[in-house]
Structures are given as C-alpha cells and as structure tokens.
Scaffold this motif. Structure first.
Motif, short mmCIF file in Angstrom:
data_model
loop_
_atom_site.label_atom_id
_atom_site.label_comp_id
_atom_site.label_asym_id
_atom_site.label_seq_id
_atom_site.Cartn_x
_atom_site.Cartn_y
_atom_site.Cartn_z
N ALA A 169 0.84 -1.21 0.00
CA ALA A 169 0.00 0.00 0.00
C ALA A 169 0.87 1.25 0.00
O ALA A 169 0.58 2.23 -0.71
CB ALA A 169 -0.93 -0.01 1.21
N LEU A 170 1.96 1.23 0.78
CA LEU A 170 2.85 2.38 0.80
C LEU A 170 3.52 2.60 -0.55
O LEU A 170 3.70 3.74 -0.99
CB LEU A 170 3.93 2.19 1.88
N VAL A 171 3.89 1.51 -1.21
CA VAL A 171 4.51 1.63 -2.53
C VAL A 171 3.53 2.24 -3.52
O VAL A 171 3.91 3.07 -4.36
CB VAL A 171 5.01 0.26 -3.02
N GLN A 172 2.26 1.85 -3.44
CA GLN A 172 1.26 2.34 -4.38
C GLN A 172 0.90 3.80 -4.13
O GLN A 172 0.92 4.62 -5.05
CB GLN A 172 -0.01 1.47 -4.30
N ASP A 173 0.58 4.14 -2.88
CA ASP A 173 0.15 5.51 -2.58
C ASP A 173 0.27 5.72 -1.08
O ASP A 173 -0.53 5.18 -0.30
CB ASP A 173 -1.28 5.75 -3.04
N GLN A 174 1.25 6.50 -0.65
CA GLN A 174 1.49 6.67 0.78
C GLN A 174 0.36 7.40 1.48
O GLN A 174 -0.01 7.05 2.60
CB GLN A 174 2.81 7.42 1.00
N GLN A 175 -0.20 8.41 0.84
CA GLN A 175 -1.27 9.18 1.50
C GLN A 175 -2.50 8.32 1.74
O GLN A 175 -3.08 8.35 2.83
CB GLN A 175 -1.62 10.40 0.65
N VAL A 176 -2.89 7.55 0.74
CA VAL A 176 -4.05 6.67 0.90
C VAL A 176 -3.76 5.59 1.94
O VAL A 176 -4.61 5.24 2.76
CB VAL A 176 -4.44 6.03 -0.45
#
Length: 287
Positions: A169-176
C-alpha cells in the motif's frame, strides 16, 4: 554447443537470482521511503563479511550464519532509518546524499577492520551434479536453491500477510495508505530493514562463490540500479523480470562473445529502454 547453452542458462539464472534479491531490496526501499539508497551495495558487503565471520571465526553452521545475518541486517536497517534517513524523510536529494556518505563510512570501516585484501570463503559443499554432459557445481546449486527459497518466502510475506499488504500500500500511494491505518513510524524502519536483509543475505549467499572484500558491493549495486531502471522504479514484478533478463543476457553474451560485449549489450539495453519507455518495462508513467 548444447552443453554451453545449458551451462549459460544455469549461470544466468543464478546471476538473475542475485540481481533480483539486490534489486527487490533496492526498489522496496525506494518504493516505501522514496530514497535512492546508494549504501545498498555496502549492506551486501556486510552480509558477506557476516557470513565469513560466522563460518570461519565462530565455527557456526552456514544455515545458522545466514539466519543470524538476516536478523542482524533487519536491526541494522531499522537503526539506519532512525539515525540516517529519518531526518531527511521529506528531502529526497539530501537523503540520497546521506546514503552516499553512509556507503563511504561502511566501506572504509570494513577496510580498516578487515584490510584491503580479498578473503577466500570456504566451500560449503563439494562435488558436482551431472545430467548427461551438463555439470553443475553443488556450491552453485546450493546458492540457487537457497536464493529461490528466500525469494518465495519474501513473496509470501509480501502477498499474504498484513505487514506485506501495508508495504504494498505504501509503494502504491502513501497518502491513501496512511488514511487506511498504515503506520509510517513502524513501516519505514521495517521496510528498510527488510530491504537491507535481502542485500545482506545475497552477500552471504554469493560469498562462497566470489570471495569477500570491502569493495565487493559496487558491482551488485550497479546491477541492482540497472535492474530497477529496466523494470521500473517501485515495480517489484518489473524488477523480477529485468533481473532474470539481465542475468541471462550477461551469461549468454559472456559465454559466446566476451564479458566486455556483455557490458555493452547491457548498457545498450538500458539506453534503449529509457528512450522507448522512460518509466521502465513495468513502471508507471507520470500522470
């Protein structure tokens, strides 16, 4: 000719496994922390020396030494995140420069402690496997087998655990990811620790094949950087594809032409991919 092809294929897979372990650690750190970690090769070197110390100085079994290397590397990575990279979390350029400084510290520290001379690593297994005319040293087969097991374990961790889902999830989008409860204060040190562990265990696996010295980290770092460029920064599937492609290209071109030709083909491939697809083979282009 068929013997040379088969031998080149096996050597290419072994090289690809090494490059993949290095590149996954490199791209994981970049994907999670957005840091280009130029000290990654020195963590490979530290893993090789850890294996050497465990086997030759302490007399530990090789498997125990590798396990201890992984544990030590995770702790070292978490400590590095806390002391080196955390102050530069919002400044990618400063973080990259800090990683260069860390690389110099680690390399020169190893140089002072172990000296500049390469040190031979005792062979863990002797003999060869034979399949007709094909001959595979058992030491290389051991390296390949353990490397594949580690990569399968990493894949299971990444795809089938809560921790792995948080990293992805962090790799994909940290804010989300943070909105869904992913804790950056926990994931950053563990993510860097896992990336460092992959580099260190790669060093421990390759030490019996290539020997150990304070300067062995430069080439694996360069290959890891090439792999993540080819595969796409932050793309683990892209890193896997590019690592095997690079390993096979190097092995076949070196066997049939020369090592210099292999380097020419490798860097020509990098330039070609950057011209045709700047984001890499499986990288995401800018929106």
């Amino acid at each position: 000719m068929s013997f040379l092809i088969a031998q080149s294929l096996i050597n290419g897979i072994i090289l690809g496994t090494l490059y993949l372990m290095m590149a996954i650690g490199f791209t994981l750190v970049f994907g999670v922390m957005r840091v280009v970690n130029f000290a990654h090769g020195e963590f490979y070197m530290i893993g090789a020396f850890m294996a050497l110390i465990g086997v030759t100085w302490l007399g530990l079994p090789y498997a125990v030494t590798l396990a201890l290397t992984v544990g030590f590397a995770i702790l070292l990575g978490a400590l590095t995140e806390r002391l080196v990279f955390r102050p530069f979390r919002s400044d990618e350029l400063s973080g990259m420069i800090a990683s260069l400084g860390l690389a110099m510290i680690l390399q020169n520290g190893a140089l002072l402690f172990f000296g500049p001379d390469p040190q031979a690593f005792p062979s863990m297994v002797s003999g060869v496997f034979r399949w007709g005319a094909l001959i595979v040293p058992k030491s290389r087969a051991l390296t390949l087998g353990v490397g594949v097991v580690i990569l399968i374990g990493f894949y299971f961790l990444l795809m089938h655990t809560r921790f792995g889902r948080g990293l992805r999830a962090l790799v994909q989008d940290q804010q989300v990811a943070t909105l869904y409860g992913v804790r950056l204060e926990l994931m950053y040190p563990l993510g860097l620790g896992l990336g460092v562990a992959l580099a260190a265990v790669a060093g421990g696996l390759m030490a019996p094949l290539f020997g150990v010295s304070p300067f062995i980290g430069a080439t694996p770092l360069l290959k890891a950087f090439i792999v993540v460029i080819l595969g796409g920064l932050g793309s683990i599937p892209g890193a896997a594809l590019a690592a095997m492609l690079l390993g096979l290209i190097e092995s076949f071109v070196s066997s049939f032409i020369s090592a210099s030709a292999a380097d020419i083909v490798t860097f020509a491939l990098v330039v070609g991919v950057l011209l045709l697809r700047p984001s890499g083979i499986l990288g995401r282009g800018e929106a």
